[in-house]
Design a protein around this motif. Structure first.
Motif, short mmCIF file in Angstrom:
data_model
loop_
_atom_site.label_atom_id
_atom_site.label_comp_id
_atom_site.label_asym_id
_atom_site.label_seq_id
_atom_site.Cartn_x
_atom_site.Cartn_y
_atom_site.Cartn_z
N MET A 1 18.35 18.31 9.96
CA MET A 1 18.90 18.99 11.14
C MET A 1 20.08 19.89 10.80
O MET A 1 20.41 20.79 11.58
N ASN A 2 20.74 19.67 9.65
CA ASN A 2 21.88 20.52 9.28
C ASN A 2 21.54 22.01 9.35
O ASN A 2 22.34 22.82 9.79
N TYR A 3 20.36 22.34 8.88
CA TYR A 3 19.95 23.75 8.89
C TYR A 3 19.81 24.28 10.32
O TYR A 3 20.22 25.39 10.63
N VAL A 4 19.19 23.45 11.17
CA VAL A 4 18.99 23.85 12.56
C VAL A 4 20.34 24.05 13.24
O VAL A 4 20.58 25.05 13.93
N LYS A 5 21.24 23.08 13.00
CA LYS A 5 22.57 23.17 13.63
C LYS A 5 23.34 24.38 13.12
O LYS A 5 24.07 25.02 13.87
N VAL B 1 13.56 28.07 14.50
CA VAL B 1 12.21 27.50 14.56
C VAL B 1 11.80 27.19 13.12
O VAL B 1 12.29 27.82 12.18
N LEU B 2 10.92 26.20 12.95
CA LEU B 2 10.52 25.80 11.61
C LEU B 2 9.17 26.41 11.26
O LEU B 2 8.22 26.35 12.05
N ILE B 3 9.11 26.99 10.06
CA ILE B 3 7.88 27.60 9.56
C ILE B 3 7.28 26.61 8.57
O ILE B 3 7.87 26.32 7.53
N SER C 1 16.90 14.43 10.88
CA SER C 1 15.91 15.45 10.57
C SER C 1 15.10 15.78 11.81
O SER C 1 14.97 14.96 12.72
N THR C 2 14.57 16.98 11.82
CA THR C 2 13.66 17.35 12.89
C THR C 2 12.26 17.41 12.29
O THR C 2 12.06 17.91 11.19
N PRO D 1 12.65 22.78 17.22
CA PRO D 1 13.65 21.72 17.37
C PRO D 1 14.28 21.80 18.76
O PRO D 1 14.38 22.89 19.32
N PRO D 2 14.69 20.66 19.32
CA PRO D 2 15.26 20.69 20.67
C PRO D 2 16.49 21.58 20.73
O PRO D 2 17.30 21.59 19.81
#
Lengths: 244, 260
Positions: A29-33, A43-45, B44-45, B66-67
């Motif tokens: 999640m660090n990357y998303v955050k 978004v994840l590829i 993790s997502t 991801p949410p």
């Protein structure tokens, strides 16, 4: 103004969570955050799809960390310490070449920076401790790299070329975390713009001919220093507000 | 900035990347502590890879969502949406107090509810799986049973941890789900909550015990919820139909590169 849409390459990985064990498409999640904190929408590829059409929808893309790149890409034998994921390599090399060809803003993190070099004809050192004689580019073997936060990574300084674009972003010096055992040997079409002063290991790549293509060997997503992510989302915002 | 590009209006695509665009199918994702390699319980997502394979096999391009509860702008990039399985829905969303067996993640509910409402407004084709169907029912004004074993007196919808309950469903003749499923009505379930009231949706499939197994949009849009896990078999009847609906929408909106 809408947020730029930022793709993050991700893992297809066998994982455990709670009582479950499964093959998952996943990313820390660090990357998303980091992308969200920098003003983008993440978004994840998935990394196992041999196609580049998804790039049409993105305003920018991050090539994330992960395992080693298969040395077959630069016609070298595999070192005993090299662990590869051929499916992810094939998909990411293809995505990287297409993203660069279209001048889509690109950030490479750790493995992602190494993919930049390899995708443009460069090569890697497969096991840094053999080359530099020390282990300071990664946390001690057998330790949990997260046990005490980012300080459990190796830490070292980076010196930035004063004539580079990276210098405008990072200044002359910064201190970074570090968790890798491979490194860029030949940067391909990229230009090295920062080094670890102790051993001259390449820490920053940039591409002078493109709008925004930056690679960093460290992990900014695990720190509060999100300048690399902010620079990406700013470059991606330009694409986001001008209709194609 | 182009103000006409709100959430849900497809983005113009420049077709710079060669080849025909596949429909892009967003899959909502979990946030859980995951363990692999040297990493222990790292937030993790993720989604089970079954979903990705089911979409890819059907000719779609899967991306994971991801949410994020800031806005639903990401919809502009999507041609179709899968609401994946996961934890329970916050009972506050349908005006109930939580049952002791109810486990929910407020941030996932917030992000998915925002996305789901915008997707329904935009007429985006969507397939809602398990928790996704429950969220869909709640978004349609309905409500859930919070612990089916108490309501029904049996555990057949969730026999044991990690074990799918396999049974047959009965579908309403002439419904979308009946047409898609055909003669093979075997389904794989894993849930302890169920739809009590489907709101403005129509229940078009039920288990022998009466539990709703499928809901759909009475107005004919491609809005389909199933209580079971079609991704487990990469069921091309359902994922294929979703991708077909997404492709039709791309063409109608002029976003398919092949048409330019």
């Amino acid at each position: 103004m809408r947020r730029p849409l930022i793709g993050l390459t991700c893992y297809a990985q066998h994982i455990q969570y709670q009582r479950n064990e499964l093959m998952a498409a996943m990313l820390p999640m660090n990357y998303v955050k980091a992308v969200h904190a920098a003003g983008g929408r993440a978004v994840l590829i998935t990394p196992d799809d041999p196609g580049t059409d998804v790039l049409e929808s993105l305003d920018g893309i991050v090539f994330t960390g992960g395992g080693d790149v298969d040395p077959v890409a630069w016609q070298a034998e595999r070192h005993p310490a090299t662990e590869v994921d051929e499916v992810r390599d094939a998909a990411e090399l293809m995505l990287m070449r297409a993203a660069l060809a279209a001048d889509l803003p690109v950030l490479g993190v750790c493995r992602g920076m190494q993919v930049m070099a390899v995708a443009t004809g460069g090569s890697l050192h497969q096991h840094l401790p053999d080359l530099v004689g020390h282990e300071r580019h990664r946390a001690a073997a057998g330790t949990d790299p997260l046990a005490a936060g980012a300080s459990d990574y190796g830490r070292h300084d980076v010196v930035v070329d004063e004539n580079s674009r990276a210098h405008q972003l990072f200044g002359r010096h910064l201190t970074v975390n570090s968790f890798h055992h491979q490194a860029v040997a030949d940067p391909g079409e990229f230009v090295p713009a920062g080094w670890c002063p102790d051993d001259r290991v390449v820490e920053i790549l940039e591409h002078p001919g493109l709008t925004f293509a930056l690679g960093v060997q460290w992990h900014p997503e695990r720190t509060t220093d999100l300048r690399a992510f902010t620079a990406l989302t700013e470059a991606a915002s330009v694409g986001a507000i001008i209709p194609a | 900035m182009d103000p006409s590009r709100g959430a849900g209006s497809p983005a113009p695509r420049a077709c710079d990347y060669g080849g025909a665009m596949r429909p892009i199918i967003g899959i909502t994702s979990y946030v859980v502590p995951a363990t692999w390699g040297v990493w222990q319980n790292l937030p993790s997502t993720l989604v089970p890879h079954d979903y990705v394979e089911a979409v890819t096999l059907a000719g779609g391009r899967a991306i994971l969502l991801p949410p994020d509860d800031r806005d639903a702008d990401v919809l502009r990039a999507l041609d179709g949406l899968v609401l994946a399985g996961g934890p329970d829905v916050d009972p506050a969303l349908y005006g109930a107090a939580p049952h002791p067996a109810t486990e929910f993640r407020a941030e996932r509910d917030a992000g998915e509810m925002l996305l789901l409402r915008a997707a329904l407004d935009a007429g985006l084709p969507l397939l809602a799986v398990c928790r996704g169907m429950q969220l869909l029912a709640v978004a349609a004004g309905g409500s859930l049973h919070q612990h089916l074993p108490e309501t029904l007196g049996h555990e057949r919808h969730r026999p044991a941890p990690g074990v799918y309950g396999e049974h047959e469903a009965t579908f309403t003749p002439g419904s979308r789900i009946a047409d898609l499923m055909g003669a093979d009505r075997a389904i794989h379930c894993f849930h302890h909550q169920g739809v009590a009231d489907a709101g403005s949706l129509t229940v078009t499939g039920r288990a022998d015990d009466g539990t709703p197994e499928a809901v759909e949009d009475p107005n004919g849009g491609f809005v389909l919820g199933v209580q079971w896990h079609p991704e487990y078999r990469r069921d091309q009847r359902l994922f294929g139909a979703l991708v077909d609906a997404a492709r039709t929408r791309m063409k109608e909106n002029g976003t398919a590169c092949a048409d330019r």
